[in-house]
Design a protein around this motif. Sequence first.
Motif, mmCIF file in Angstrom:
data_model
loop_
_atom_site.group_PDB
_atom_site.id
_atom_site.type_symbol
_atom_site.label_atom_id
_atom_site.label_comp_id
_atom_site.label_asym_id
_atom_site.label_seq_id
_atom_site.Cartn_x
_atom_site.Cartn_y
_atom_site.Cartn_z
ATOM 1 N N GLY A 30 -1.320 1.941 4.661
ATOM 2 C CA GLY A 30 -0.463 2.998 4.440
ATOM 3 C C GLY A 30 0.233 3.629 5.456
ATOM 4 O O GLY A 30 -0.697 3.825 6.667
ATOM 5 N N ASN A 31 1.461 4.541 5.509
ATOM 6 C CA ASN A 31 1.956 5.236 6.520
ATOM 7 C C ASN A 31 1.037 6.522 7.185
ATOM 8 O O ASN A 31 0.747 6.914 8.147
ATOM 9 C CB ASN A 31 3.276 5.775 6.545
ATOM 10 C CG ASN A 31 4.369 4.476 6.391
ATOM 11 O OD1 ASN A 31 4.161 3.600 6.903
ATOM 12 N ND2 ASN A 31 5.350 4.779 5.829
ATOM 13 N N ASP A 32 0.109 7.001 6.182
ATOM 14 C CA ASP A 32 -0.834 8.144 6.404
ATOM 15 C C ASP A 32 -1.959 7.932 6.677
ATOM 16 O O ASP A 32 -2.862 8.657 7.010
ATOM 17 C CB ASP A 32 -0.631 9.341 5.470
ATOM 18 C CG ASP A 32 0.876 9.638 5.144
ATOM 19 O OD1 ASP A 32 1.622 9.689 5.830
ATOM 20 O OD2 ASP A 32 0.997 10.193 3.741
ATOM 21 N N VAL A 33 -2.355 6.500 6.898
ATOM 22 C CA VAL A 33 -3.912 5.944 6.781
ATOM 23 C C VAL A 33 -4.082 5.838 8.217
ATOM 24 O O VAL A 33 -3.373 5.401 9.208
ATOM 25 C CB VAL A 33 -3.996 4.945 6.210
ATOM 26 C CG1 VAL A 33 -5.361 4.184 6.434
ATOM 27 C CG2 VAL A 33 -3.646 4.909 4.684
ATOM 28 N N THR A 34 -5.399 6.401 8.745
ATOM 29 C CA THR A 34 -5.835 6.277 10.144
ATOM 30 C C THR A 34 -7.099 5.728 9.932
ATOM 31 O O THR A 34 -8.022 5.768 9.024
ATOM 32 C CB THR A 34 -5.903 7.613 10.802
ATOM 33 O OG1 THR A 34 -6.526 8.517 10.191
ATOM 34 C CG2 THR A 34 -4.323 8.171 11.020
ATOM 35 N N PRO A 40 -7.006 3.640 -2.415
ATOM 36 C CA PRO A 40 -6.922 5.018 -1.628
ATOM 37 C C PRO A 40 -8.114 5.076 -0.468
ATOM 38 O O PRO A 40 -9.348 4.811 -0.768
ATOM 39 C CB PRO A 40 -7.226 5.864 -2.742
ATOM 40 C CG PRO A 40 -6.689 5.318 -4.029
ATOM 41 C CD PRO A 40 -7.149 3.889 -3.780
ATOM 42 N N ASP A 41 -7.524 5.486 0.613
ATOM 43 C CA ASP A 41 -8.326 5.508 1.833
ATOM 44 C C ASP A 41 -9.698 6.427 1.668
ATOM 45 O O ASP A 41 -10.401 6.039 2.582
ATOM 46 C CB ASP A 41 -7.471 5.628 2.933
ATOM 47 C CG ASP A 41 -7.137 7.240 3.177
ATOM 48 O OD1 ASP A 41 -7.232 8.042 2.333
ATOM 49 O OD2 ASP A 41 -6.721 7.473 4.343
ATOM 50 N N ASP A 42 -9.689 7.292 0.515
ATOM 51 C CA ASP A 42 -10.773 8.277 0.544
ATOM 52 C C ASP A 42 -11.920 7.712 -0.185
ATOM 53 O O ASP A 42 -13.063 8.336 -0.425
ATOM 54 C CB ASP A 42 -10.348 9.466 -0.223
ATOM 55 C CG ASP A 42 -10.101 9.180 -1.740
ATOM 56 O OD1 ASP A 42 -9.908 7.987 -2.055
ATOM 57 O OD2 ASP A 42 -9.638 10.291 -2.279
ATOM 58 N N PRO A 97 0.820 -1.155 -0.135
ATOM 59 C CA PRO A 97 -0.026 -0.134 0.096
ATOM 60 C C PRO A 97 0.959 1.144 -0.025
ATOM 61 O O PRO A 97 2.035 1.488 0.676
ATOM 62 C CB PRO A 97 -0.747 -0.171 1.388
ATOM 63 C CG PRO A 97 0.014 -1.129 2.345
ATOM 64 C CD PRO A 97 0.646 -1.973 1.500
ATOM 65 N N ALA A 98 0.350 2.217 -0.798
ATOM 66 C CA ALA A 98 1.280 3.499 -0.667
ATOM 67 C C ALA A 98 0.605 4.135 0.389
ATOM 68 O O ALA A 98 -0.247 3.552 1.294
ATOM 69 C CB ALA A 98 0.623 4.380 -1.947
ATOM 70 N N ALA A 99 1.284 5.568 0.867
ATOM 71 C CA ALA A 99 1.006 6.076 2.040
ATOM 72 C C ALA A 99 -0.493 6.286 2.498
ATOM 73 O O ALA A 99 -0.960 6.118 3.544
ATOM 74 C CB ALA A 99 1.697 7.517 2.225
ATOM 75 N N ASP A 100 -1.182 6.555 1.331
ATOM 76 C CA ASP A 100 -2.651 6.866 1.424
ATOM 77 C C ASP A 100 -3.478 5.529 1.219
ATOM 78 O O ASP A 100 -4.856 5.683 0.928
ATOM 79 C CB ASP A 100 -2.987 8.137 0.876
ATOM 80 C CG ASP A 100 -2.875 7.903 -0.780
ATOM 81 O OD1 ASP A 100 -2.287 6.893 -1.053
ATOM 82 O OD2 ASP A 100 -3.563 8.638 -1.523
ATOM 83 N N GLU A 101 -3.005 4.546 1.230
ATOM 84 C CA GLU A 101 -3.842 3.268 0.684
ATOM 85 C C GLU A 101 -4.025 2.308 1.486
ATOM 86 O O GLU A 101 -3.266 2.105 2.611
ATOM 87 C CB GLU A 101 -2.996 2.631 -0.603
ATOM 88 C CG GLU A 101 -3.031 3.398 -1.680
ATOM 89 C CD GLU A 101 -2.617 2.865 -3.115
ATOM 90 O OE1 GLU A 101 -2.816 3.214 -4.159
ATOM 91 O OE2 GLU A 101 -1.430 2.073 -2.698
ATOM 92 N N VAL A 102 -5.173 1.501 1.520
ATOM 93 C CA VAL A 102 -5.499 0.385 2.462
ATOM 94 C C VAL A 102 -5.330 -0.930 1.485
ATOM 95 O O VAL A 102 -6.138 -1.020 0.474
ATOM 96 C CB VAL A 102 -6.807 0.401 2.951
ATOM 97 C CG1 VAL A 102 -7.412 -0.786 3.718
ATOM 98 C CG2 VAL A 102 -7.022 1.892 3.697
ATOM 99 N N LEU A 103 -4.729 -1.950 2.071
ATOM 100 C CA LEU A 103 -4.555 -3.083 1.179
ATOM 101 C C LEU A 103 -5.637 -4.090 1.671
ATOM 102 O O LEU A 103 -5.543 -4.421 2.910
ATOM 103 C CB LEU A 103 -3.183 -3.680 1.357
ATOM 104 C CG LEU A 103 -2.939 -5.178 0.639
ATOM 105 C CD1 LEU A 103 -3.004 -4.929 -0.919
ATOM 106 C CD2 LEU A 103 -1.544 -5.691 0.908
ATOM 107 N N ILE A 104 -6.344 -4.556 0.810
ATOM 108 C CA ILE A 104 -7.179 -5.659 1.293
ATOM 109 C C ILE A 104 -7.291 -6.916 0.658
ATOM 110 O O ILE A 104 -7.034 -7.116 -0.434
ATOM 111 C CB ILE A 104 -8.848 -5.085 1.361
ATOM 112 C CG1 ILE A 104 -9.268 -5.168 -0.333
ATOM 113 C CG2 ILE A 104 -8.918 -3.639 1.858
ATOM 114 C CD1 ILE A 104 -10.725 -4.882 -0.251
#
Length: 320
Positions: free
Chosen positions: A72-76, A104-106, A25-32
């Motif tokens: 990703g690192n930026d995902v909360t 992307p988490d958005d 996952p990139a910084a803004d991504e969620v891997l499922i």
Amino acid sequence: MRAVRFHSHGGTDVLQVDELDRPEPAADEVLIAVDGAAVNPVDTYFREGSYEPFTLPMIPGIDAAGEVVAVGNDVTGFSGGDAVMATGIGKDHYGGYAEYTAIPDDRVVTLPEGVDTVAAGAAGVAAVTAWRALIDHADLQLGDWCLIHGGSGGVGHAAVQIAAAAGAQVITTASPQYHDELGDLGADHVFDYHRDDLADAVLDASDGGVDVVLDHRMHEYLQFDADVAATGCRVVGIGEKEQSVGFSQSSAVRGKDLQLTLMSMFNTPDLRDPLRNVARLLASGELDIEIAQQYDLDGAAEAQRAVLAESFLGKLVITP
């Protein structure tokens, strides 16, 4: 991992199952880990080239649901093991026809406990389009008469349930074999769209005209919508089979102060907003995504043939 890809545009024969490295996952991504990915007509448009994917080779699939594997690192707001659903991913990111996909988490939301992830994976585009059309664009109100063309389709059967959950009085059209099921899903009146007196039937059922119309075949029904509309009717168009659409009698439109909105789900300002509402309806049982057929990755070509060629109620879904 295994994933369906097309390396060039063409018929369903260009779809192949490839062995790939699992994405990070990139910084803004969620891997499922994907449990279900809807098969949508739009998937075929990217494959045959009328819509241009962001890259080739391409993994198709606008929707996905499953379990979070990494973030990703930026995902909360997401943790490993969370059940999630997503939509809007197969246009500018790799899609859901894969064992794993990074999103992307958005455009991802957590699913409430107990929601089936295969059904959630099938819900995305269909249910979000229905929600946006009826609630966000048409401002559907309690007691409104709502006409939904093509109630047995993916968007249609979701729209019937969303309209019923909103307290509307629902009229829909479908082939006769689906009438009973659509009644069970919340339709108050179900009419065969082939009947010669369809306009009269809709007008009679709605006490003189409908307040909201969801139209997926504007080239065929746009003038019909005006003919059966009550004053102030809100028509939302989500598709057509021909590029040229219009009214044959504009006076019928002006005379009823008809409002027409043409929409695309991809214009949603924040996909998480309708996705959360869809997830809530799935959890409450007010929305039940009917799975007409499941396919594994090797069946993706057959699934894409079927989504355009066959009659079914609900959705087709890839289960990797």
